[in-house]
Structures are given as structure tokens and as C-alpha cells.
Write an enzyme that holds these catalytic residues in place. Structure first.
Site, PDB file in Angstrom:
ATOM      1  N   GLU A 262       0.808  -1.225   0.000  1.00  0.00           N
ATOM      2  CA  GLU A 262       0.000   0.000   0.000  1.00  0.00           C
ATOM      3  C   GLU A 262       0.844   1.279   0.000  1.00  0.00           C
ATOM      4  O   GLU A 262       0.405   2.326  -0.469  1.00  0.00           O
ATOM      5  CB  GLU A 262      -0.993   0.016   1.181  1.00  0.00           C
ATOM      6  CG  GLU A 262      -0.365   0.072   2.556  1.00  0.00           C
ATOM      7  CD  GLU A 262      -0.066  -1.310   3.137  1.00  0.00           C
ATOM      8  OE1 GLU A 262      -0.048  -1.438   4.365  1.00  0.00           O
ATOM      9  OE2 GLU A 262       0.161  -2.243   2.357  1.00  0.00           O
TER      10      GLU A 262
ATOM     11  N   THR B 183     -25.056   3.458 -31.807  1.00  0.00           N
ATOM     12  CA  THR B 183     -24.734   3.254 -33.219  1.00  0.00           C
ATOM     13  C   THR B 183     -23.459   2.431 -33.286  1.00  0.00           C
ATOM     14  O   THR B 183     -22.481   2.779 -32.617  1.00  0.00           O
ATOM     15  CB  THR B 183     -24.563   4.621 -33.909  1.00  0.00           C
ATOM     16  OG1 THR B 183     -25.810   5.331 -33.808  1.00  0.00           O
ATOM     17  CG2 THR B 183     -24.188   4.467 -35.371  1.00  0.00           C
TER      18      THR B 183
ATOM     19  N   ASP C 146     -32.256  14.189 -30.205  1.00  0.00           N
ATOM     20  CA  ASP C 146     -32.576  12.755 -30.195  1.00  0.00           C
ATOM     21  C   ASP C 146     -32.101  12.078 -28.916  1.00  0.00           C
ATOM     22  O   ASP C 146     -30.984  11.571 -28.833  1.00  0.00           O
ATOM     23  CB  ASP C 146     -31.981  12.048 -31.420  1.00  0.00           C
ATOM     24  CG  ASP C 146     -32.760  12.366 -32.683  1.00  0.00           C
ATOM     25  OD1 ASP C 146     -33.930  12.770 -32.555  1.00  0.00           O
ATOM     26  OD2 ASP C 146     -32.204  12.227 -33.771  1.00  0.00           O
TER      27      ASP C 146
END
Length: 689
Positions: free
Chosen positions: A310, A539, A520
Site C-alpha cells: 500500500e 450506433t 434525439d
């Protein structure tokens, strides 16, 4: 000496010859570039004339309701968006869903696994997901000369062939034959689609199959279970205990699994490192070198849930001990860079200027005005767009002809047939509440027996798609302006927990001043801050990898599409494109680093696109601790006047010619509406519109 002089002379001749060749190569390259530019210009002119001369056609039923005109024989035609039906099962119940299990021989299991790993799309799945798919596949048999898949039919099954041989044809033409160990029909497990080819048996065949719902349940469940497990691990580490839930969630997303064999060194004492580890499986031994005994001293054993390294996240990168795998070990790993980019919590994006008191009063007065209007208060002026869903008309108020609007007219029957009810409701809700200068306004809605109507702000500068088609591509300055408009729209939406999901030039309109606005919102969804959703939509060329792989997606998918938009505006075409959606998805999964950028795309633009299109959503610019500020501060935007853009004082790169509120000259021409009105809708859907 004479010999040396001869050699020097010969060397000089050779150098001169090479110099002349280099000059010739430079000249030829320049000539080639000029010819490429000429071809591009001629192609753009051809596209322009085709779009004017050929009438528009209605889109096929499977096209998304908001896409406008489609001209299939046009070189640069508008793209259809795709949407899967809503997920069949409740996400909260996924952990309790019992998946079907079909017994198989070890040979069959291995054959299915190998076939999946050999498939361009399915090889990208995680091994645990592949294992569950193998278990869930069920046996299917067909006799000789049987049709397994018919071109044009709707399908939901993917197959793996174990025995036999099939022939694949498209439009009656033979494409290939396939034997055992092959996957086919995989597009059907992503969303409801028509089959693109016919598959017939040549002999008796044995297959294994899985349907879309089962596949998607596996994808969603494994992702959710893994994310929850990672979150639990992170919460057990003192370093992370005080972090907000949303930051932990992003850390969980960015963590990667790494595997080690028995005896492998994970960390060596004295080495430099920037990586933190959590053990998810197995155990490790921690040792430290003893300078007196000249050997390692065993300190402790770590097992599942324990962590090490860590300090490397804080910058102390010299390892103080050895960590060695005591058997097969799996670790969750995060590096310092990823940690620093995410730590510190998610910065709230300011909504300054959008929701202040003055604006609120303005919108209340506006609502009062529009709520008193009826459908017959408007005249139709001209058509702005056509699609399978219906039409978009420019309309004007009969009493005030200077006031014009765009009226989107949706066929109720089409909405029901394509199962877009939820998308339409969501579109209305989000657009009604969106008060942003970079989003097209929705003023009110109407309905009758056959149609739904959306009264929208009229943006008479035309579509960005049309400009791109006519010009071929844009320079840095022009692209920067339109990208900036989208960044502002995304900042507004994402601060409200809304994901857009269908960015492309077709969905950007220019107002009469030349500013770009998002339109849209059929795929937009309110998911909340740091939440995910699983519906496949978008798309194909713009879809992010996590949507394709059903991993769950959030607002970071919008930043991926922003990178794709930048590339398309600068070059004229998107970076990922194939002859069919499945091939496009496979190209996307290969990653942006496999794309060769044209020379005209600058170094800074390339750098920004690659940072937006990182495979891992948590590593994308815009999705880290500083949000959109990271995009705005990028070198490519250096010197850009963001304040001028927000205030509307920045001069746009392209000023559309709009002579009056009824001028539609910036839109393509469309034929008159000759369609028969759809039948009355009797679906029983309660149109709360």
C-alpha cells in the site's frame, strides 16, 4: 592512397544517389497526398449530388426511431442506431437466478471452450463467463439439408458445432462451409436482430446452443458479483476506509486480476514498485533479507482478503520485503497512477448559469405559454427529416408566423412494433427538464389516436452530418468548437446522472448562429451518479467496448463516443468500421492503439482521442476525479475560450446562412408525405404523453 581516394569518391556518388532517391520519394509522396485529397473532394461532391438527386427512403423497422433519412446507395449515408429490448430480469434479483445446467462429456466441454476462444468476439469474455456459458449450452440436432438460420429471420441463439458440416449463403451466394469447433450466430446474443446469412446443413449435425437471455444473465451476474466482491475487499483495507462509495466503486472498476504460480516472486525487496495488491485467492509468504545470516527471514503468511504494497500508492516505491506465491495465487492489482487519478472523490460538475433564479422564472413563463397551445395552432412549413418513425416538420404558429418550431411526429404503431415505449417516455422526461444551451429544447408534447408529437426548438443551421458530408472533414479549430459544445452538453447531463448513449454527427444540429446542440434523446437514461446500466444500445461505430461485452456501462461510455466523434470530424470517417455490425464490434474490441491515425491528425488531437478511448472506462479522460475539467485542460484545448462558448460570445467556425425563421435551405430536400396513415393503435399501451 589512390585506392582510398577512389573509395571516397564512390562513397560520395552513392550518398548523392541516395539523396536524389529521397528527394524523388518525397515528391512522389506529396503527389500521392494531393491525389488522395482530390479523390476525397470528388467523392464528397459525388455524395452531395447523390443525396440531392435520389429520393429519401423510409428506414427498416429495426432502425431506431430517432434516426432520420437513410439513403442506402449513398457513400456516406446516415447510420442506424440499435437498441436491445429491456433486460428481462431484475438486476437486484440476479444473484438468486438459477442458471440451467446441461451435462456434457469432458471432450464436449473442451471443444465448446476452444471454439469460444477461437471466435473473434467471444474470446474477449472472461474465463469464468466462458465456463458458465459452456455449462448452460444445450444440445440441438438437425438432419441433412435442414435450415438452422434463415437470412432475414429474427434470431436469439448462438451455436457451437460439435459434429457435421454446414454451408453459409448470403442472398443465394455461397460464402463458406463450416465444420466442428465453430461458433456462428453470435450477433443474436447481443440484441434482437435479423440474421445476415442463411446456414443449412450438408450432413446430420450436432450443435450446442445458448439464448440471449441466458447469455446476458451470465454477463450481468458475473460482473455484479465480481464488483461487489472487489468493493468488500477495498472496504477492508484501512487506507481506503474513509473514501466515498462512488470512489471505491471506480477503484473496483479499475482493479485488474493478476495470476501467479507457486514460487513466483510478486515483490522483491529493494526493487522499485508502484503497485498495490489484494489477495483474492491463494496465499503468499512475506520474507525479509537478514544481512547477518545472508538469507531471508520468514515474517508472515498472507491469505485471501489480505493486502500488501500500500505504501507504493503514496509514492514510497522501494519495496521493504519479499512477497512470494506459496501456491497458485490471484491478486487484485491497482497502480499508483490509476489510484491518483481516482482518489479524492468525484468532483461535482457545476450547473452554473443553467438553473439560476432568473432562468427558472423564464422557463416557468415559457411553460405557461406552451401549455395553452393546441395542435391546430400550427401550420406545417416544410419537412426537415424523414425516417421509419415518421417525420420532422418545420411548423409555425398561425397567430405569430415569426415563431417556428420543429415538430417530431411519431407513429404509435411503429413505437409499439419496435418496443420503444420506455425510450420514448425517457426521451420526453429528460428533454422536458433539460435547460441547457447545448441541448435542443422540448417545449411540449401532443398526441392523437395515431401519432405522438414533440414540439422542439427549431435549429435551422442544419445537421452537422450534412456539413461533414459536404466538406469531407474539418480542421482542428472547427472540430474543437463542436467538440466543446458536446463537452458542455455532457457536463450538464452527467451532473444530473443522465447518460446520452447516441453521440454522432447525425445527432448534432446547428442553431442559426452556428452553435451545435444535442438532439434525439431516445437512448438517454437517468441512471444516477456512479450507477451502471446494461441495455445494449447505440450506433455500432460509436459503441464502447463495455457495452459490447455486456459489462454494464455508465457515463464513461459517452466519453468513449466523444473520442470517436473527434476522430470522425477530423478525418471524415470513424476509426472503427466494418462491413457489418459484428465485424465493427470485433474491430472496436481490438482497441484504439490498433488504429493508424492519418498524418493530418495532430499529435495533441491523437493524444486526446486515445485518452478518451481507453478500453478501461475508469481510465478515460472525463471519467476521473476532475471530470470534464481533465478534457478542458488538455493540450488540444489550450487557448480555447470556454467562457465565451458558454456565454455564446465565441464566434463559430461556420456561420450558417439562415435568412428567416422559415428558411430550410440548410436541410436536404425530402419528398412529400405519401405514406398511408398507420392504423389506429390498439396495443393497449397507456401513452402518458
Amino acid at each position: 592512397m589512390g585506392t582510398l581516394r577512389d573509395l571516397q569518391y564512390a562513397l560520395q556518388l552513392k550518398i548523392e544517389e541516395l539523396r536524389q532517391r529521397d528527394t524523388l520519394i518525397d515528391e512522389l509522396e506529396l503527389e500521392l497526398d494531393q491525389k488522395d485529397e482530390l479523390i476525397q473532394r470528388l467523392q464528397n461532391e459525388l455524395d452531395k449530388y447523390r443525396s440531392v438527386l435520389r429520393p429519401a427512403t423510409a428506414q427498416q423497422v429495426q432502425a431506431q426511431q430517432q434516426s432520420l433519412v437513410l439513403q442506402p446507395d449513398q457513400h456516406r449515408s446516415k447510420r442506424q442506431a440499435i437498441s436491445a429490448e429491456p433486460t428481462a430480469c431484475d438486476i437486484s434479483d440476479l444473484s438468486h437466478v438459477t442458471l440451467p445446467f446441461y451435462p456434457k462429456s469432458p471432450q464436449s466441454k473442451e471443444m465448446i471452450r476452444e471454439a469460444i476462444l477461437d471466435n473473434d468476439f467471444m474470446k474477449n469474455l472472461e474465463l469464468s463467463q466462458i465456463h458458465e456459458i459452456v455449462d448452460c449450452m444445450y444440445p440441438v440436432e438437425y438432419g441433412k439439408d435442414a435450415c438452422i438460420i434463415e437470412e432475414g429471420d429474427v434470431g436469439s441463439l448462438v451455436y457451437v458445432m460439435e459434429e457435421g458440416k454446414v454451408e453459409v449463403t448470403k442472398e443465394g451466394m455461397k460464402l463458406c462451409t463450416m465444420g466442428p469447433g465453430k461458433v456462428f450466430g453470435e450477433l443474436a446474443i447481443l440484441y434482437n436482430c435479423t440474421r445476415t446469412a442463411t446456414v443449412r446443413t450438408l450432413v446430420h449435425v450436432k450443435l450446442w446452443a445458448i439464448d440471449r437471455q441466458c447469455y446476458q444473465t451470465i454477463m450481468m451476474r458475473t460482473g455484479l458479483i465480481k464488483h461487489a466482491e472487489y468493493m468488500d475487499f477495498l472496504k477492508s483495507v484501512p487506507t481506503f476506509k474513509g473514501l466515498p462509495e462512488e470512489t471505491l466503486s471506480k477503484l473496483a472498476d479499475v482493479m485488474e486480476e493478476t495470476h501467479y504460480e507457486d514460487g513466483d516472486y510478486i515483490i522483491r525487496q529493494g526493487a522499485r514498485g508502484d503497485t498495490f495488491f489484494i489477495i483474492s485467492n491463494g496465499k503468499v509468504n512475506v520474507t525479509q533479507e537478514d544481512p547477518d545470516n545472508q538469507g531471508p527471514v520468514h515474517l508472515r503468511e498472507l491469505t485471501r482478503g489480505d493486502w500488501f504494497g500500500e505504501r507504493a500508492l503514496q509514492g514510497e516505491d522501494v519495496r521493504t520485503a519479499n512477497v512470494m506465491a506459496a501456491d497458485a495465487v490471484t491478486c487484485l492489482v491497482i497502480d499508483r497512477d490509476s489510484f491518483k487519478h481516482l482518489i479524492g472523490g468525484l468532483e461535482e460538475v457545476s450547473n452554473r448559469g443553467y438553473e439560476d433564479v432568473e432562468a427558472k422564472a423564464k422557463y416557468e413563463a415559457e411553460n405557461a405559454f406552451f401549455s395553452g397551445l393546441k395542435l391546430n395552432d400550427f401550420n406545417i412549413v416544410d419537412t426537415l427529416g424523414v425516417g421509419g418513425f415518421g417525420r420532422v416538420e418545420l411548423v409555425q404558429l398561425k397567430k405569430e408566423e415569426a415563431k417556428t418550431f420543429a415538430m417530431k411526429i411519431l407513429k404509435k404503431r411503429y413505437i409499439v412494433d419496435t418496443r420503444q415505449q420506455e425510450h420514448i417516455r425517457s426521451e420526453k422526461q429528460i428533454m422536458s427538464e433539460a435547460h441547457c444551451d447545448f441541448i435542443v429544447r422540448l417545449y411540449r408534447t401532443f398526441k392523437d389516436r395515431k401519432y405522438l408529437y414533440m414540439l422542439l426548438e427549431a435549429c435551422l443551421g442544419g445537421e452537422l452530418w450534412t456539413l461533414l458530408r459536404d466538406r469531407g472533414s474539418f480542421d482542428d479549430t472547427t472540430t474543437r468548437f463542436y467538440t466543446g459544445c458536446v463537452v458542455e452538453a455532457f457536463a450538464y447531463l452527467h451532473a444530473k446522472g443522465i447518460i446520452y448513449r447516441d453521440l454522432k454527427p447525425e445527432n448534432l444540429l446547428l442553431d442559426s448562429h452556428g452553435y451545435a446542440k444535442l438532439v434525439d434523446f431516445g437512448f438517454a437514461k437517468k441512471i444516477g451518479l456512479c450507477k451502471k446500466t446494461w441495455t445494449f444500445c447505440g450506433t455500432p461505430e460509436y459503441v464502447a467496448p463495455e457495452i459490447i461485452l455486456n459489462k454494464g456501462h455508465d457515463v464513461s461510455a459517452d466519453y468513449w463516443s466523444l473520442g470517436i466523434l473527434m476522430y470522425e470530424l477530423l478525418t471524415g470517417s470513424p476509426p472503427f468500421s466494418g462491413p457489418d455490425p459484428m465485424k465493427t464490434y470485433n474491430i472496436i474490441l481490438r482497441g484504439i492503439d490498433m488504429v493508424e491515425f492519418p498524418k493530418k491528425v495532430t499529435k495533441n488531437a491523437t493524444n486526446l482521442i486515445k485518452k478518451l478511448c481507453r478500453d478501461n472506462p475508469s481510465e478515460r479522460l472525463g471519467n476521473q476525479k476532475s471530470g470534464v475539467k481533465d478534457i478542458q485542460k488538455h493540450k488540444w484545448f489550450e487557448g480555447f475560450n470556454w467562457e465565451g462558448l458558454r456565454k455564446g460570445t465565441l464566434t463559430p467556425p461556420i456561420r450558417p446562412d439562415v435568412s428567416s425563421p422559415t428558411d430550410t435551405s440548410n436541410f436536404d430536400s425530402f419528398p412529400e408525405d405519401t405514406d398511408e396513415p398507420p392504423p389506429d393503435d390498439n396495443s393497449g399501451w397507456d401513452y402518458d404523453f
